[in-house]
Design a protein around this motif. Structure first.
Motif, PDB file in Angstrom:
ATOM      1  N   ALA A 295       0.826  -1.206   0.000  1.00 13.15           N
ATOM      2  CA  ALA A 295       0.000   0.000   0.000  1.00 13.15           C
ATOM      3  C   ALA A 295       0.860   1.256   0.000  1.00 13.15           C
ATOM      4  O   ALA A 295       0.528   2.260  -0.657  1.00 13.15           O
ATOM      5  CB  ALA A 295      -0.936  -0.013   1.210  1.00 13.15           C
ATOM      6  N   ASN A 296       1.976   1.238   0.732  1.00 16.64           N
ATOM      7  CA  ASN A 296       2.909   2.373   0.698  1.00 16.64           C
ATOM      8  C   ASN A 296       3.393   2.627  -0.727  1.00 16.64           C
ATOM      9  O   ASN A 296       3.497   3.776  -1.180  1.00 16.64           O
ATOM     10  CB  ASN A 296       4.108   2.100   1.600  1.00 16.64           C
ATOM     11  CG  ASN A 296       3.816   2.320   3.069  1.00 16.64           C
ATOM     12  OD1 ASN A 296       2.708   2.695   3.440  1.00 16.64           O
ATOM     13  ND2 ASN A 296       4.812   2.085   3.913  1.00 16.64           N
ATOM     14  N   ALA A 297       3.712   1.542  -1.429  1.00 14.47           N
ATOM     15  CA  ALA A 297       4.190   1.676  -2.808  1.00 14.47           C
ATOM     16  C   ALA A 297       3.086   2.202  -3.717  1.00 14.47           C
ATOM     17  O   ALA A 297       3.330   3.048  -4.585  1.00 14.47           O
ATOM     18  CB  ALA A 297       4.705   0.330  -3.314  1.00 14.47           C
ATOM     19  N   ALA A 298       1.863   1.718  -3.524  1.00 20.43           N
ATOM     20  CA  ALA A 298       0.740   2.178  -4.349  1.00 20.43           C
ATOM     21  C   ALA A 298       0.477   3.664  -4.132  1.00 20.43           C
ATOM     22  O   ALA A 298       0.216   4.412  -5.086  1.00 20.43           O
ATOM     23  CB  ALA A 298      -0.507   1.353  -4.038  1.00 20.43           C
ATOM     24  N   ALA A 299       0.544   4.122  -2.878  1.00 23.01           N
ATOM     25  CA  ALA A 299       0.333   5.543  -2.588  1.00 23.01           C
ATOM     26  C   ALA A 299       1.459   6.389  -3.163  1.00 23.01           C
ATOM     27  O   ALA A 299       1.224   7.493  -3.680  1.00 23.01           O
ATOM     28  CB  ALA A 299       0.211   5.752  -1.085  1.00 23.01           C
ATOM     29  N   ALA A 300       2.702   5.886  -3.089  1.00 25.68           N
ATOM     30  CA  ALA A 300       3.828   6.615  -3.667  1.00 25.68           C
ATOM     31  C   ALA A 300       3.663   6.746  -5.179  1.00 25.68           C
ATOM     32  O   ALA A 300       3.940   7.804  -5.756  1.00 25.68           O
ATOM     33  CB  ALA A 300       5.141   5.906  -3.331  1.00 25.68           C
ATOM     34  N   PHE A 301       3.212   5.676  -5.817  1.00 29.48           N
ATOM     35  CA  PHE A 301       2.936   5.735  -7.252  1.00 29.48           C
ATOM     36  C   PHE A 301       1.866   6.790  -7.532  1.00 29.48           C
ATOM     37  O   PHE A 301       1.987   7.591  -8.472  1.00 29.48           O
ATOM     38  CB  PHE A 301       2.470   4.370  -7.748  1.00 29.48           C
ATOM     39  CG  PHE A 301       2.009   4.359  -9.190  1.00 29.48           C
ATOM     40  CD1 PHE A 301       2.892   4.044 -10.208  1.00 29.48           C
ATOM     41  CD2 PHE A 301       0.692   4.650  -9.517  1.00 29.48           C
ATOM     42  CE1 PHE A 301       2.473   4.039 -11.531  1.00 29.48           C
ATOM     43  CE2 PHE A 301       0.268   4.656 -10.839  1.00 29.48           C
ATOM     44  CZ  PHE A 301       1.164   4.342 -11.847  1.00 29.48           C
ATOM     45  N   ALA A 302       0.804   6.806  -6.719  1.00 31.89           N
ATOM     46  CA  ALA A 302      -0.329   7.691  -6.976  1.00 31.89           C
ATOM     47  C   ALA A 302       0.069   9.160  -6.952  1.00 31.89           C
ATOM     48  O   ALA A 302      -0.441   9.958  -7.751  1.00 31.89           O
ATOM     49  CB  ALA A 302      -1.437   7.425  -5.956  1.00 31.89           C
ATOM     50  N   VAL A 303       0.990   9.557  -6.050  1.00 33.78           N
ATOM     51  CA  VAL A 303       1.335  10.970  -5.954  1.00 33.78           C
ATOM     52  C   VAL A 303       2.240  11.423  -7.097  1.00 33.78           C
ATOM     53  O   VAL A 303       2.486  12.619  -7.252  1.00 33.78           O
ATOM     54  CB  VAL A 303       1.997  11.311  -4.599  1.00 33.78           C
ATOM     55  CG1 VAL A 303       1.087  10.956  -3.450  1.00 33.78           C
ATOM     56  CG2 VAL A 303       3.358  10.651  -4.450  1.00 33.78           C
ATOM     57  N   THR A 304       2.714  10.492  -7.917  1.00 33.52           N
ATOM     58  CA  THR A 304       3.496  10.880  -9.090  1.00 33.52           C
ATOM     59  C   THR A 304       2.607  11.102 -10.309  1.00 33.52           C
ATOM     60  O   THR A 304       3.114  11.380 -11.400  1.00 33.52           O
ATOM     61  CB  THR A 304       4.545   9.802  -9.437  1.00 33.52           C
ATOM     62  OG1 THR A 304       3.894   8.591  -9.842  1.00 33.52           O
ATOM     63  CG2 THR A 304       5.452   9.517  -8.248  1.00 33.52           C
ATOM     64  N   ARG A 305       1.295  10.990 -10.131  1.00 34.12           N
ATOM     65  CA  ARG A 305       0.335  11.177 -11.214  1.00 34.12           C
ATOM     66  C   ARG A 305      -0.637  12.288 -10.836  1.00 34.12           C
ATOM     67  O   ARG A 305      -0.947  12.487  -9.661  1.00 34.12           O
ATOM     68  CB  ARG A 305      -0.461   9.899 -11.498  1.00 34.12           C
ATOM     69  CG  ARG A 305       0.394   8.677 -11.838  1.00 34.12           C
ATOM     70  CD  ARG A 305       1.085   8.854 -13.193  1.00 34.12           C
ATOM     71  NE  ARG A 305       1.685   7.609 -13.668  1.00 34.12           N
ATOM     72  CZ  ARG A 305       2.900   7.204 -13.387  1.00 34.12           C
ATOM     73  NH1 ARG A 305       3.670   7.934 -12.575  1.00 34.12           N
ATOM     74  NH2 ARG A 305       3.373   6.075 -13.883  1.00 34.12           N
ATOM     75  N   HIS A 306      -1.134  13.015 -11.828  1.00 36.38           N
ATOM     76  CA  HIS A 306      -2.133  14.051 -11.589  1.00 36.38           C
ATOM     77  C   HIS A 306      -3.514  13.417 -11.478  1.00 36.38           C
ATOM     78  O   HIS A 306      -3.855  12.501 -12.228  1.00 36.38           O
ATOM     79  CB  HIS A 306      -2.130  15.078 -12.719  1.00 36.38           C
ATOM     80  CG  HIS A 306      -0.939  15.995 -12.701  1.00 36.38           C
ATOM     81  ND1 HIS A 306      -0.799  17.007 -11.782  1.00 36.38           N
ATOM     82  CD2 HIS A 306       0.175  16.029 -13.487  1.00 36.38           C
ATOM     83  CE1 HIS A 306       0.349  17.643 -12.000  1.00 36.38           C
ATOM     84  NE2 HIS A 306       0.954  17.070 -13.027  1.00 36.38           N
ATOM     85  N   GLY A 307      -4.309  13.930 -10.521  1.00 34.68           N
ATOM     86  CA  GLY A 307      -5.679  13.469 -10.374  1.00 34.68           C
ATOM     87  C   GLY A 307      -5.883  12.684  -9.095  1.00 34.68           C
ATOM     88  O   GLY A 307      -4.929  12.174  -8.501  1.00 34.68           O
ATOM     89  N   PRO A 308      -7.132  12.562  -8.642  1.00 33.09           N
ATOM     90  CA  PRO A 308      -7.398  11.891  -7.371  1.00 33.09           C
ATOM     91  C   PRO A 308      -7.451  10.371  -7.464  1.00 33.09           C
ATOM     92  O   PRO A 308      -7.057   9.688  -6.530  1.00 33.09           O
ATOM     93  CB  PRO A 308      -8.771  12.448  -6.975  1.00 33.09           C
ATOM     94  CG  PRO A 308      -9.426  12.785  -8.284  1.00 33.09           C
ATOM     95  CD  PRO A 308      -8.324  13.228  -9.195  1.00 33.09           C
ATOM     96  N   ALA A 309      -7.940   9.807  -8.563  1.00 34.47           N
ATOM     97  CA  ALA A 309      -8.101   8.357  -8.679  1.00 34.47           C
ATOM     98  C   ALA A 309      -6.936   7.791  -9.485  1.00 34.47           C
ATOM     99  O   ALA A 309      -7.079   7.404 -10.644  1.00 34.47           O
ATOM    100  CB  ALA A 309      -9.434   8.009  -9.331  1.00 34.47           C
ATOM    101  N   THR A 310      -5.752   7.752  -8.871  1.00 34.34           N
ATOM    102  CA  THR A 310      -4.536   7.386  -9.605  1.00 34.34           C
ATOM    103  C   THR A 310      -3.842   6.172  -9.000  1.00 34.34           C
ATOM    104  O   THR A 310      -2.640   6.003  -9.154  1.00 34.34           O
ATOM    105  CB  THR A 310      -3.559   8.574  -9.652  1.00 34.34           C
ATOM    106  OG1 THR A 310      -3.372   9.077  -8.309  1.00 34.34           O
ATOM    107  CG2 THR A 310      -4.088   9.682 -10.537  1.00 34.34           C
TER     108      THR A 310
END
Length: 336
Positions: A295-310
């Protein structure tokens, strides 16, 4: 229910567990402005986007990692309700309830200033009008092995809160209950929050919410204090952003799970991506420590993308991990 548990082509489908969200999917109107206008003033937005948000972000994060997902909240009749339903269908997320007649889904206006700070104004709609009859329909739709996720936003709503608390208290023991207290946790009446905390199998919160629940500023101390308050049958996860997480498994001791350093471009929805990924990985049978690392890795991935559902797909998550030992464990558990 629409009758399909999963979309074709998603690797690592879970056949026994589903994520059932007792939350709110609404529409977000995000406006980027240099600064908030003065009282009575005006300002021109430099960029405006319209997206489905709220609990939708958690559902998509779990769904993209192969966990069948179900939206069990209310939704309205109108353009915002249509938008929510279309986005849920695109992500192959089922719905339990029929649309509420003569009332649209609510929306949130989010102002993002030049420093990245977000200021919100929310208009409640059908999602905040859960009735006992609809709650009974949700209860009847649950299956053994389901994972129910509930948000403090819904518990803070005057109509939804008591109905949701009653519903959670009636859930059978074979249903796992996950609570994200949310930023309004200090506005949830005790008579609503207490029975939910009593029934929870897991509570996942950020550092501010942990402080509101325990009075402790230190992340480790807050995690331990919350675990002590909830008792040995309930797990606790306290997210401390780049510092990682403090995990207290049911009946266990606090364990620090390090964060991951990335260049963040948009932190909107990072907590939702973390929650959805955690639920998916636990649903795939991974132990809590490994699930939190994923989950830490998934959240880190998400903040490198624009938008909320990433939240990432499994392929994107494995590529992001780039051969780390964790990648092999996730690949094996998720069947790729």
């Amino acid at each position: 229910m629409s009758g399909h548990d999963c979309a074709p082509g998603v690797p690592g489908e879970v056949t026994g567990s589903r994520l059932v969200l007792l939350g709110n999917a609404i529409v977000d109107l995000v406006m980027r402005v240099p600064a908030l206008p003065e009282r009575g003033g005006d300002i021109v937005s430099t960029d405006t986007t319209l997206t489905t948000g709220g609990g939708f972000n958690v559902l998509t994060a779990a769904r993209r990692l192969g966990l069948p997902a179900v939206y069990a909240g209310a939704h309205g009749t109108g353009p915002f309700g249509d938008r929510v339903r279309a986005d849920l269908a695109r992500e192959a997320i089922d719905m339990v309830l029929a649309p509420v007649a003569e009332e649209d889904t609510g929306f949130c206006v989010a102002f993002v200033d030049g420093g990245g700070e977000r200021t919100f104004a929310t208009s409640l709609g059908a999602e905040a009008r859960l009735t006992e009859a609809r709650a009974t329909s949700v209860l009847a739709a649950l299956r053994p092995g389901d994972m129910v996720q509930i948000s403090g936003y819904g518990l803070a709503y005057p109509v939804n809160g008591p109905v949701l608390a009653s519903l959670v208290a009636r859930l059978p023991e074979h249903i796992q209950v996950f609570l994200d207290p949310g930023p309004l946790v200090d506005q949830i009446p005790d008579e609503v929050l207490a029975p939910v905390l009593e029934r929870c199998d897991w509570v996942s919160c950020n550092q501010r919410e942990g402080r509101l629940l325990t009075g402790r500023d230190d992340a480790q101390e807050a995690a331990a204090a919350l675990a002590a308050r909830l008792g040995p049958r309930t797990g606790v996860l306290l997210r401390a952003d780049a510092a990682g997480c403090w995990l207290v498994p049911p009946g266990g001791a606090a364990l620090h799970i390090p964060g991951r350093r990335v260049t963040a471009v948009d932190s909107n929805g990072a907590g939702d991506a973390h929650t959805g990924a955690l639920l998916a990985l636990l649903g795939h049978g991974l132990d809590p420590s490994t699930a939190v690392r994923g989950a830490n890795a998934a959240a880190a991935f998400a903040v490198t993308r624009h938008g909320p559902a990433t939240g990432p797909t499994l392929g994107e998550l494995l590529d992001f991990l780039d051969g780390e030992p964790l990648a092999a464990r996730l690949s094996s558990a998720l069947g790729r």
